[in-house]
Scaffold this motif. Structure first.
Motif, mmCIF file in Angstrom:
data_model
loop_
_atom_site.group_PDB
_atom_site.id
_atom_site.type_symbol
_atom_site.label_atom_id
_atom_site.label_comp_id
_atom_site.label_asym_id
_atom_site.label_seq_id
_atom_site.Cartn_x
_atom_site.Cartn_y
_atom_site.Cartn_z
ATOM 1 N N ALA A 19 -2.157 -4.427 6.336
ATOM 2 C CA ALA A 19 -0.653 -3.961 6.442
ATOM 3 C C ALA A 19 -0.134 -4.126 5.169
ATOM 4 O O ALA A 19 0.883 -3.204 4.861
ATOM 5 C CB ALA A 19 -0.111 -5.047 7.413
ATOM 6 N N ASP A 20 -0.639 -5.020 4.288
ATOM 7 C CA ASP A 20 -0.055 -5.029 3.071
ATOM 8 C C ASP A 20 -0.028 -3.724 2.030
ATOM 9 O O ASP A 20 0.888 -3.335 1.449
ATOM 10 C CB ASP A 20 -0.725 -6.248 2.116
ATOM 11 C CG ASP A 20 0.155 -6.764 1.248
ATOM 12 O OD1 ASP A 20 1.613 -6.830 1.238
ATOM 13 O OD2 ASP A 20 -0.504 -6.941 0.043
ATOM 14 N N GLN A 21 -1.053 -3.156 2.151
ATOM 15 C CA GLN A 21 -1.266 -1.763 1.489
ATOM 16 C C GLN A 21 -0.707 -0.680 1.894
ATOM 17 O O GLN A 21 -0.729 0.599 1.385
ATOM 18 C CB GLN A 21 -2.992 -1.636 1.037
ATOM 19 C CG GLN A 21 -3.836 -1.465 2.447
ATOM 20 C CD GLN A 21 -3.687 0.041 2.820
ATOM 21 O OE1 GLN A 21 -3.902 0.803 1.933
ATOM 22 N NE2 GLN A 21 -3.665 0.036 4.160
ATOM 23 N N ASP A 22 -0.182 -0.741 3.144
ATOM 24 C CA ASP A 22 0.502 0.259 3.810
ATOM 25 C C ASP A 22 1.664 0.032 4.258
ATOM 26 O O ASP A 22 2.172 -0.199 5.803
ATOM 27 C CB ASP A 22 -0.378 0.826 5.034
ATOM 28 C CG ASP A 22 0.224 2.456 5.359
ATOM 29 O OD1 ASP A 22 1.372 2.723 4.921
ATOM 30 O OD2 ASP A 22 -0.479 2.883 5.968
ATOM 31 N N ALA A 23 2.684 -0.589 3.608
ATOM 32 C CA ALA A 23 3.944 -1.384 4.004
ATOM 33 C C ALA A 23 4.688 -0.626 4.748
ATOM 34 O O ALA A 23 5.611 -1.056 5.661
ATOM 35 C CB ALA A 23 4.474 -2.350 2.791
ATOM 36 N N GLY A 24 4.784 0.635 4.647
ATOM 37 C CA GLY A 24 5.559 1.763 5.163
ATOM 38 C C GLY A 24 5.174 2.077 6.573
ATOM 39 O O GLY A 24 5.974 2.619 7.301
#
Lengths: 155, 83
Positions: A19-24
């Protein structure tokens, strides 16, 4: 991203990093496949039907490549922004986690469908084989027609 | 040519991989399966039921009519059951 490993995984940790590396991404779908307790869940509980362990064999040189191919195929079919597949091998016990699929997309439909597609294709294409140990002995699990049918719906 | 065997094929044949010199007349997967079957009872037994044998050439799924050549890595295995 693809990971093939003997070790267990922690869904919470994997989700947080993903989730952190694809925050959008507005939608993230997670699927965990586990070792069942019964070899055939439609049959009554008996020692012959209770799984003691399974051993997952694979073809290391091909597994990574094949999972990457399946992942690329999902990326080309749905607007998913990230995906992660973790698949374990070696000896596992009832309730143990076998496989994790995470998909991220701006919309939930794509994330749900891509996750289902990844599992359907993985089950019919990734070079893994399960050997099951029950009270009746040890046997190689036969491929299931319903898995082939499930894979076929994604023409 | 390297040939790899997995799952019950590995057990029936009694080894996980071997190097073979491909005979000149063998040019596709079906020809290789026929040639392997003649190498002994364990091969004949393992390779009898072709409908439950899957093949990869150089780590890619192929059908029995796929061409093969010296230097390829061929893998023989049952239908996959991961996930």
């Amino acid at each position: 991203m693809i990971r093939v490993q003997r070790e267990d995984f922690d869904l919470g940790q994997e989700y947080a990093a993903f989730a952190d590396q694809d925050a959008g991404a507005g939608a993230i779908v997670a699927f965990v496949g586990r070792v069942r307790h019964m070899a055939d869940p439609d049959q009554p509980k008996s020692d012959d039907n209770l799984i003691r362990s399974i051993t997952l064999e694979h073809y290391p040189a091909m597994t990574q490549k094949e999972l990457e191919r399946i992942d690329r195929e999902a990326q080309s079919r749905w607007p998913i922004t990230s995906s992660l597949i973790i698949h374990r091998h070696g000896k596992l016990f009832p309730g143990d986690q076998i496989v994790l699929v995470l998909t991220a997309s701006p919309h939930r439909d794509a994330a749900f469908e891509a996750a289902q597609f990844l599992m359907d294709w993985l089950k019919t294409k990734a070079p893994f084989w399960k050997e099951e140990e029950t009270g009746a002995g040890t046997r190689w699990v036969a491929a299931k027609e319903k898995d082939d049918d499930a894979a076929k719906r994604w023409k | 040519m390297k040939v790899l065997y997995f799952a019950w094929l590995r057990q029936k044949i009694g080894m996980s991989e071997e190097s073979i010199d491909l005979p000149a007349h063998v040019s596709d997967v079906a020809g290789l399966l026929d040639w392997l079957s003649d190498r002994g009872p364990e091969f004949a037994d393992a390779l009898t039921h072709r409908q439950v044998i899957r093949v990869a050439v150089n780590q890619e799924h192929v059908t029995f009519d796929a061409p093969i050549k010296a230097g390829d890595e061929i893998a023989l295995f049952p239908p996959v059951t991961g996930g």
